[in-house]
Scaffold this motif. Structure first.
Motif, PDB file in Angstrom:
ATOM      1  N   ASP A  54       0.627  -1.344  -0.207  1.00  0.00           N
ATOM      2  CA  ASP A  54      -0.079   0.036   0.027  1.00  0.00           C
ATOM      3  C   ASP A  54       0.718   1.134  -0.026  1.00  0.00           C
ATOM      4  O   ASP A  54       1.411   1.612   1.126  1.00  0.00           O
ATOM      5  CB  ASP A  54      -0.747  -0.097   1.252  1.00  0.00           C
ATOM      6  CG  ASP A  54      -1.907   1.175   1.270  1.00  0.00           C
ATOM      7  OD1 ASP A  54      -1.933   2.105   0.444  1.00  0.00           O
ATOM      8  OD2 ASP A  54      -2.776   1.146   2.235  1.00  0.00           O
ATOM      9  N   LEU A  55       0.921   1.833  -1.235  1.00  0.00           N
ATOM     10  CA  LEU A  55       2.005   3.111  -1.505  1.00  0.00           C
ATOM     11  C   LEU A  55       1.290   4.224  -0.504  1.00  0.00           C
ATOM     12  O   LEU A  55       2.195   5.082   0.108  1.00  0.00           O
ATOM     13  CB  LEU A  55       2.039   3.486  -2.645  1.00  0.00           C
ATOM     14  CG  LEU A  55       2.529   2.537  -3.793  1.00  0.00           C
ATOM     15  CD1 LEU A  55       2.779   2.943  -5.276  1.00  0.00           C
ATOM     16  CD2 LEU A  55       4.086   1.879  -3.158  1.00  0.00           C
ATOM     17  N   GLY A  56       0.077   4.272  -0.238  1.00  0.00           N
ATOM     18  CA  GLY A  56      -0.558   5.464   0.422  1.00  0.00           C
ATOM     19  C   GLY A  56      -0.349   5.527   1.905  1.00  0.00           C
ATOM     20  O   GLY A  56       0.005   6.355   2.468  1.00  0.00           O
ATOM     21  N   ALA A  57      -0.034   4.002   2.558  1.00  0.00           N
ATOM     22  CA  ALA A  57       0.262   4.017   3.785  1.00  0.00           C
ATOM     23  C   ALA A  57       1.772   4.237   3.981  1.00  0.00           C
ATOM     24  O   ALA A  57       1.968   4.670   5.273  1.00  0.00           O
ATOM     25  CB  ALA A  57       0.327   2.640   4.217  1.00  0.00           C
ATOM     26  N   LEU A  58       2.662   4.405   3.006  1.00  0.00           N
ATOM     27  CA  LEU A  58       3.914   4.810   3.261  1.00  0.00           C
ATOM     28  C   LEU A  58       4.157   6.307   3.039  1.00  0.00           C
ATOM     29  O   LEU A  58       5.248   6.953   3.238  1.00  0.00           O
ATOM     30  CB  LEU A  58       4.751   4.145   2.200  1.00  0.00           C
ATOM     31  CG  LEU A  58       5.030   2.507   2.227  1.00  0.00           C
ATOM     32  CD1 LEU A  58       5.750   1.856   1.194  1.00  0.00           C
ATOM     33  CD2 LEU A  58       5.688   2.209   3.536  1.00  0.00           C
ATOM     34  N   ALA A  59       2.962   7.027   2.796  1.00  0.00           N
ATOM     35  CA  ALA A  59       3.391   8.572   2.426  1.00  0.00           C
ATOM     36  C   ALA A  59       3.592   9.117   4.132  1.00  0.00           C
ATOM     37  O   ALA A  59       2.964   8.880   5.071  1.00  0.00           O
ATOM     38  CB  ALA A  59       1.954   8.991   2.111  1.00  0.00           C
ATOM     39  N   GLY A  60       4.593  10.115   3.990  1.00  0.00           N
ATOM     40  CA  GLY A  60       5.242  10.521   5.234  1.00  0.00           C
ATOM     41  C   GLY A  60       6.190   9.857   5.692  1.00  0.00           C
ATOM     42  O   GLY A  60       6.786  10.219   6.803  1.00  0.00           O
ATOM     43  N   VAL A  61       6.713   8.817   5.291  1.00  0.00           N
ATOM     44  CA  VAL A  61       7.701   7.710   5.996  1.00  0.00           C
ATOM     45  C   VAL A  61       9.060   8.724   5.484  1.00  0.00           C
ATOM     46  O   VAL A  61       9.244   9.204   4.510  1.00  0.00           O
ATOM     47  CB  VAL A  61       7.774   6.457   5.364  1.00  0.00           C
ATOM     48  CG1 VAL A  61       9.083   5.562   5.685  1.00  0.00           C
ATOM     49  CG2 VAL A  61       6.818   5.495   5.805  1.00  0.00           C
ATOM     50  N   ASP A  62       9.711   8.848   6.685  1.00  0.00           N
ATOM     51  CA  ASP A  62      11.270   9.562   6.620  1.00  0.00           C
ATOM     52  C   ASP A  62      12.347   8.591   5.919  1.00  0.00           C
ATOM     53  O   ASP A  62      13.123   9.130   5.083  1.00  0.00           O
ATOM     54  CB  ASP A  62      11.683  10.172   7.902  1.00  0.00           C
ATOM     55  CG  ASP A  62      10.555  11.209   8.206  1.00  0.00           C
ATOM     56  OD1 ASP A  62      10.301  12.381   7.349  1.00  0.00           O
ATOM     57  OD2 ASP A  62       9.655  11.049   9.280  1.00  0.00           O
ATOM     58  N   ALA A  63      12.121   7.329   6.316  1.00  0.00           N
ATOM     59  CA  ALA A  63      13.301   6.489   5.912  1.00  0.00           C
ATOM     60  C   ALA A  63      12.825   4.871   6.029  1.00  0.00           C
ATOM     61  O   ALA A  63      11.962   4.600   6.862  1.00  0.00           O
ATOM     62  CB  ALA A  63      14.575   6.454   6.865  1.00  0.00           C
ATOM     63  N   LEU A  64      13.134   4.304   4.860  1.00  0.00           N
ATOM     64  CA  LEU A  64      12.813   2.709   4.796  1.00  0.00           C
ATOM     65  C   LEU A  64      13.961   1.948   5.378  1.00  0.00           C
ATOM     66  O   LEU A  64      15.065   2.203   4.581  1.00  0.00           O
ATOM     67  CB  LEU A  64      12.009   2.545   3.713  1.00  0.00           C
ATOM     68  CG  LEU A  64      11.365   0.996   3.517  1.00  0.00           C
ATOM     69  CD1 LEU A  64      10.065   1.302   2.519  1.00  0.00           C
ATOM     70  CD2 LEU A  64      12.112   0.064   3.286  1.00  0.00           C
ATOM     71  N   ILE A 105      10.110   8.515  -0.853  1.00  0.00           N
ATOM     72  CA  ILE A 105      10.780   8.338   0.473  1.00  0.00           C
ATOM     73  C   ILE A 105      12.246   8.684   0.283  1.00  0.00           C
ATOM     74  O   ILE A 105      12.928   8.218  -0.575  1.00  0.00           O
ATOM     75  CB  ILE A 105      10.456   6.881   1.317  1.00  0.00           C
ATOM     76  CG1 ILE A 105       9.295   6.338   1.273  1.00  0.00           C
ATOM     77  CG2 ILE A 105      11.423   6.669   2.386  1.00  0.00           C
ATOM     78  CD1 ILE A 105       8.756   5.135   1.519  1.00  0.00           C
ATOM     79  N   PRO A 106      12.821   9.528   1.307  1.00  0.00           N
ATOM     80  CA  PRO A 106      14.188  10.159   0.983  1.00  0.00           C
ATOM     81  C   PRO A 106      15.368   9.255   1.199  1.00  0.00           C
ATOM     82  O   PRO A 106      16.431   9.515   1.063  1.00  0.00           O
ATOM     83  CB  PRO A 106      14.156  11.304   2.045  1.00  0.00           C
ATOM     84  CG  PRO A 106      13.082  11.174   2.899  1.00  0.00           C
ATOM     85  CD  PRO A 106      12.021  10.329   2.534  1.00  0.00           C
ATOM     86  N   VAL A 107      15.182   8.350   2.147  1.00  0.00           N
ATOM     87  CA  VAL A 107      16.137   7.336   2.586  1.00  0.00           C
ATOM     88  C   VAL A 107      15.824   5.792   2.493  1.00  0.00           C
ATOM     89  O   VAL A 107      14.856   5.645   2.924  1.00  0.00           O
ATOM     90  CB  VAL A 107      16.685   7.681   4.040  1.00  0.00           C
ATOM     91  CG1 VAL A 107      17.929   6.967   4.473  1.00  0.00           C
ATOM     92  CG2 VAL A 107      16.954   9.222   4.208  1.00  0.00           C
ATOM     93  N   LEU A 108      16.502   5.073   1.959  1.00  0.00           N
ATOM     94  CA  LEU A 108      16.429   3.570   1.892  1.00  0.00           C
ATOM     95  C   LEU A 108      17.691   3.063   2.645  1.00  0.00           C
ATOM     96  O   LEU A 108      18.989   3.274   1.935  1.00  0.00           O
ATOM     97  CB  LEU A 108      16.097   3.174   0.501  1.00  0.00           C
ATOM     98  CG  LEU A 108      16.181   1.423   0.528  1.00  0.00           C
ATOM     99  CD1 LEU A 108      15.280   1.009   1.418  1.00  0.00           C
ATOM    100  CD2 LEU A 108      16.284   1.287  -1.204  1.00  0.00           C
TER     101      LEU A 108
END
Length: 302
Positions: A54-64, A105-108
């Motif tokens: 679910d891409l929508g649920a990842l909105a606002g995540v700062d790092a994965l 998402i800015p960081v992986l």
């Protein structure tokens, strides 16, 4: 100001569980990416084999943080198990990398291993060294290549090449401590193969450092600054437990009992954490003696 949010795939493993606790203690919100039905609002279900997340649920995540992968030493290396090692790493990483790119998402932070370098014998290697040619090296190389979508989208991607993690909570020490405590500790083969190790405390600190430090990207060795040979490791663990380890397991016996897995145990990497140290990271356990004293300490009762 909202607390930073870190999403983690592979959060139920040895490293993942410790990272979740550390992030929460640092007042980060943790979104655990799980395969089962979510138990609460801090979990997100996915199906990597179907490419479903679910891409929508990842909105606002700062790092994965991606820690997915079947354990290298869990079973004898049959053809089917080697394929499961690949399938459990590469496909999930492709799905997560694509999600990072599409959501922005800015960081992986993507797990990998020092096995990337192949058998380095007594040659010291840092992150600039080339990839090896054996199975583990090819596995790590393909695993890292699966982050391409995130890199191309401009995310800061850290390829966390981890060594052997030493912890009181299980892992390698969970297998070795009972044997050494019984006086059955033994070097493997001639014992000259190098072991790149890191304490769990430093592993978690290094992952937190990688998440927050904007200067880190690309390959980063998560290993202690002083790799040791298998013979040195065996002697050090014996001293730590007060049970001298004078035995040796011949290479031919290992190959007879373990098959191709034995080759992974009889080879090694003398990897140093150049990128971490250049970025200013400081190790809590910088020698094998310090790391083993930490890893053999009894957990404090709660």
């Amino acid at each position: 100001m909202n607390s930073p949010t870190v999403a983690i795939a592979g959060s139920s493993g040895l490293i993942g569980s410790a990272l979740v606790s550390a992030l929460r203690a640092a007042d980060h919100r943790v979104l655990r990416i799980v395969r089962r039905a979510p138990a609460n609002a801090d979990e997100l279900q996915w199906d990597p084999e179907a490419g479903a997340i679910d891409l929508g649920a990842l909105a606002g995540v700062d790092a994965l943080v991606n820690l997915c992968g079947v354990g290298i030493g869990d079973r004898r290396w049959s053809g089917a198990f080697k394929q499961s090692l690949r399938d459990s790493r590469i496909t999930p990483t492709e799905v997560l990398s694509t999600a990072v790119a599409e959501v922005g998402i800015p960081v992986l932070i993507n797990a990998s291993g020092v096995g990337y370098y192949g058998d380095t014998r007594d040659r010291t290697v840092d992150e600039s060294a080339s990839m090896g040619t054996d199975f583990l090296a090819q596995l790590a190389g393909d695993w890292e290549a699966a982050t391409a979508a995130a890199q191309q989208a401009g995310a800061r991607v850290v390829l966390a090449r981890t060594g052997i993690v030493l912890t009181p909570s299980g892992g390698a020490m969970g297998r070795l401590r009972p044997l050494f405590s019984l006086g059955l500790g033994a070097r493997l083969g001639n014992g000259r193969q190098y072991m790149s190790w890191i304490s769990m405390a430093d592993e978690i600190s290094a992952l937190l450092f990688a998440i927050s430090n904007d200067t880190l990207s690309g390959p980063v060795n998560l290993s202690g600054p002083a790799p040791v040979t298998n013979a040195e490791f065996t002697a050090a663990l014996g001293r730590t437990l007060g049970r001298p380890a004078r035995l040796a397991v011949p290479a031919f016996a290992m190959r007879a009992g373990l098959g191709e897995l034995a080759d992974g145990l009889l080879s090694g990497q003398r990897a140093i954490p150049a990128a971490l140290e250049q970025a200013g990271f400081r190790f809590q356990h910088s020698t094998i003696g310090e790391a083993l004293a930490y890893a053999t300490a009894r957990p404090t009762p709660q």
